[in-house]
Scaffold this motif. Structure first.
Motif, PDB file in Angstrom:
ATOM      1  N   LEU A 122      55.735 -68.971   0.555  1.00 21.99           N
ATOM      2  CA  LEU A 122      55.084 -67.739   1.000  1.00 21.99           C
ATOM      3  C   LEU A 122      55.934 -66.510   0.687  1.00 21.99           C
ATOM      4  CD1 LEU A 122      52.840 -66.288   2.716  1.00 21.99           C
ATOM      5  CD2 LEU A 122      54.290 -66.717   4.704  1.00 21.99           C
ATOM      6  N   THR A 124      48.641 -66.042  -5.152  1.00 23.17           N
ATOM      7  CA  THR A 124      47.606 -66.395  -4.172  1.00 23.17           C
ATOM      8  C   THR A 124      46.946 -67.736  -4.481  1.00 23.17           C
ATOM      9  OG1 THR A 124      45.891 -65.174  -5.390  1.00 23.17           O
ATOM     10  CG2 THR A 124      47.114 -63.961  -3.716  1.00 23.17           C
ATOM     11  N   SER A 141      48.453 -60.166  -0.060  1.00 25.04           N
ATOM     12  CA  SER A 141      49.036 -60.039  -1.404  1.00 25.04           C
ATOM     13  C   SER A 141      48.268 -59.024  -2.247  1.00 25.04           C
ATOM     14  CB  SER A 141      49.031 -61.402  -2.106  1.00 25.04           C
ATOM     15  OG  SER A 141      49.852 -62.321  -1.431  1.00 25.04           O
ATOM     16  N   HIS A 179      48.450 -62.893   9.451  1.00 30.52           N
ATOM     17  CA  HIS A 179      49.086 -63.294   8.189  1.00 30.52           C
ATOM     18  C   HIS A 179      48.999 -62.190   7.149  1.00 30.52           C
ATOM     19  CE1 HIS A 179      50.671 -67.451   7.748  1.00 30.52           C
ATOM     20  NE2 HIS A 179      50.198 -67.525   8.980  1.00 30.52           N
ATOM     21  N   LYS A 200      52.573 -60.612   4.890  1.00 29.89           N
ATOM     22  CA  LYS A 200      52.724 -60.847   3.460  1.00 29.89           C
ATOM     23  C   LYS A 200      53.404 -59.714   2.682  1.00 29.89           C
ATOM     24  CE  LYS A 200      51.922 -63.463  -0.120  1.00 29.89           C
ATOM     25  NZ  LYS A 200      52.644 -64.710  -0.321  1.00 29.89           N
ATOM     26  N   ASN A 228      46.923 -64.473   3.712  1.00 26.92           N
ATOM     27  CA  ASN A 228      47.966 -64.347   2.698  1.00 26.92           C
ATOM     28  C   ASN A 228      47.421 -63.753   1.398  1.00 26.92           C
ATOM     29  OD1 ASN A 228      49.854 -65.483   4.417  1.00 26.92           O
ATOM     30  ND2 ASN A 228      49.566 -67.547   3.622  1.00 26.92           N
TER      31      ASN A 228
END
Length: 541
Positions: free
Chosen positions: A359, A382, A207, A49, A53, A203
């Motif tokens: 997302l 986030t 980010s 993941h 991102k 994620n």
């Protein structure tokens, strides 16, 4: 028949030799294996993941309103409206192009997922995961170097996204199957709920990393995550133990009738061994036949019971491993016939549509609805994933306690749509209100999604109708997640098309999808409520 040691990773073999040579380093190996499986699969999918991102963060600089920014002195007047964008995202169709990149990844992911589950049931999952992570890192890196080498060809970017989507399908069937191999049904919802936080943590880290470089050199927003997932893949290759029987441990299905554990019978009966009539209890050569199955004979002696117990346990594990190796992997049609697979797959289609639209588009929405810059918007987004962590754990705990997975999902989905409406209209009141609402939306949106893709998939992959076949988990997981991934591909694409009518259109689309996800579980909810009433009636009687 394979024997112990054939499937042991190199790193684990080295650790075994080290502990064998130094008695002070001895430890409970089964505890180590179980713990390492949780930790390694957690970091593996977190890195998957993490590498997905960057594009959602970099969108904010690929296409900007250049006329509202101050250009440098060497910008020609003819380029005053496009100087800060990255071609080909410097025209009015930029939103559609960015949505197409999202969909290239997600449609490739969704389509390849069905084949991935088929392959995962038939090869060593350690190799499957390691190769998939290495390829994911390579394609993430190749997308990033478009900035370094000034590659403005949209076809190149589209191809890299599609290939990354295919490579990433190795992740979910692999990690869920490995964890399912090691952990039984007890508190599965809680274990999976905590474990599933890897999605949100990935994620968040993705980010943060992408946001750190997005305004200076966005190529690093892709290159660094690509390196991370490749490095973690190498660690997986060195240390991940796929099945308990690979290292001589008892599988969690030992209570299953089909896999009755005969050495437990040996232990129980040995405690009650009586010497033959006319002989004293000191007789050394007393043997008692205590076999339970035709193909095995077990003997216990009053002096050598521990040796016999170990031999019996080994015979059981070898027999169990032979059964696993000889099992036939389930087909697509057979997996779809498992009760609940169709309903949960359909629900996940719409549930994942909502989650992945957030997302991929939330950082841009935050930037456009507030005065935050690209980097700060990425960090702020986030909070949705922070809510996702809480939601996954909460859904798992409630499901474990109630035994009603479908009902748990429906309750959370029922609350998600109104909260999205509230966030759309009142999120801009203040930063504090925005933070609170974004976390709540994350809880309600990601809770059902996390529960279905983990505990529910594992439960259906070991359904009683499979009669103990352990080679169905990856296929069932791939069908459920693959169907959900089609929805995940549709969501960002629709968002890119609807955005030109305003963000309200995007949010109303998400609310409608949430309502449809709820409707697909109504029949299962009715069944669960009937079972709950039946259990209550039995307790009263």
């Amino acid at each position: 028949m394979s024997s112990f040691g054939d499937n042991i990773p190199i790193g684990v073999k080295l650790l075994q030799k080290l502990t064998d040579s130094c008695p002070r380093l001895h430890f409970n190996r089964e505890w180590y294996y179980r713990s390492s499986v949780l930790v390694l699969t957690y970091f593996a999918y977190m890195s998957y993941h993490l590498s997905r991102k960057p594009l959602s963060v970099v969108k904010a600089v690929l296409y900007q309103n250049c006329s509202q920014l101050t250009p440098s002195t060497d910008v020609p007047p003819s380029e005053i409206n496009t100087w800060c964008d990255w071609a080909p995202f410097d025209d009015s169709d930029a939103d559609a192009l960015l949505g197409t990149l999202d969909s290239a990844f997600l449609f490739a992911y969704a389509i390849a997922m069905f084949a991935s589950g088929f392959i995962a049931e038939r090869i060593n999952l350690r190799y499957f995961l390691s190769i998939g992570m290495l390829l994911s890192g390579i394609f993430c890196y190749l997308f990033g170097i478009a900035k370094t080498y000034n590659i403005h060809n949209f076809g190149y970017l589209l191809f890299m996204q599609a290939m990354a989507g295919i490579a990433q399908t190795t992740g979910w069937p692999g990690v869920v199957t490995v964890v399912g191999n090691w952990f039984g049904k007890s508190k599965r919802g809680l274990i999976f709920g905590i474990w599933n936080s890897h999605t949100s943590i990935g994620n968040i880290l993705g980010s943060i990393i992408a946001g750190k470089y997005v305004e200076t050199d966005w190529s690093l927003s892709f290159i660094i995550p690509g390196f991370i997932i490749g490095a973690v893949g190498f660690i997986i290759f060195l240390f991940l133990v796929v099945r308990p029987t690979d290292v001589g441990c008892i599988p969690p299905d030992r209570g299953n009738k089909r896999y009755n554990n005969p050495y437990r019978v040996l232990e129980n009966r040995a405690a009650n061994i009586e010497p033959p009539s006319g002989e004293s209890s000191e007789t050394d050569d007393t043997e008692v036949l205590i076999g339970e199955q035709d193909h095995l004979k077990y003997y216990a002696t009053t002096q050598d019971f521990e040796i016999q117990r170990r031999l019996t346990e080994r015979s059981y594990l070898l027999s169990k491993q032979q059964q696993e190796d000889s099992e036939q992997a389930i087909g697509f049609i057979g997996a779809c016939r498992i009760p609940g697979v169709i309903e949960f797959s359909s629900c996940l289609f719409f549930s994942k549509l909502v989650s992945y639209t957030f997302l991929y588009w939330l950082p841009l929405y935050v930037k456009s609805s507030t005065e935050m810059g690209a980097a700060l918007s990425a960090d702020f987004s986030t909070l949705f994933d922070v809510g996702g962590i809480v939601g996954a754990i909460l859904a798992g705990v409630v499901s474990d306690y109630s035994g009603m997975s479908a009902t748990t999902c429906v309750v959370m989905l029922w609350g998600a749509a109104p909260m999205m409406f509230v966030y759309l209209h009142f999120g801009s009141v203040s930063i504090t209100v925005n933070i609170l609402l974004l976390i709540i939306v994350g809880i309600l949106v990601n809770g059902p999604y996390a529960l279905i893709t983990t505990a529910v998939s594992a439960e259906l992959g070991t359904h009683s109708s499979l009669e103990g076949n352990s080679k169905a988990l990856a296929t069932v997981t791939a069908i459920i997640d693959g169907t959900g991934s089609i929805g995940a591909a549709v969501g960002p694409l629709l968002a890119g098309c609807l955005k030109k009518y305003g963000w309200q259109s995007v949010f109303y689309m998400l609310m409608a999808a949430d309502a449809l996800a709820l409707l697909f579980l109504i029949r299962l909810v009715k069944q669960e409520l009937k079972q709950w009433k039946h259990r209550r009636q039995i307790r009263r009687d």
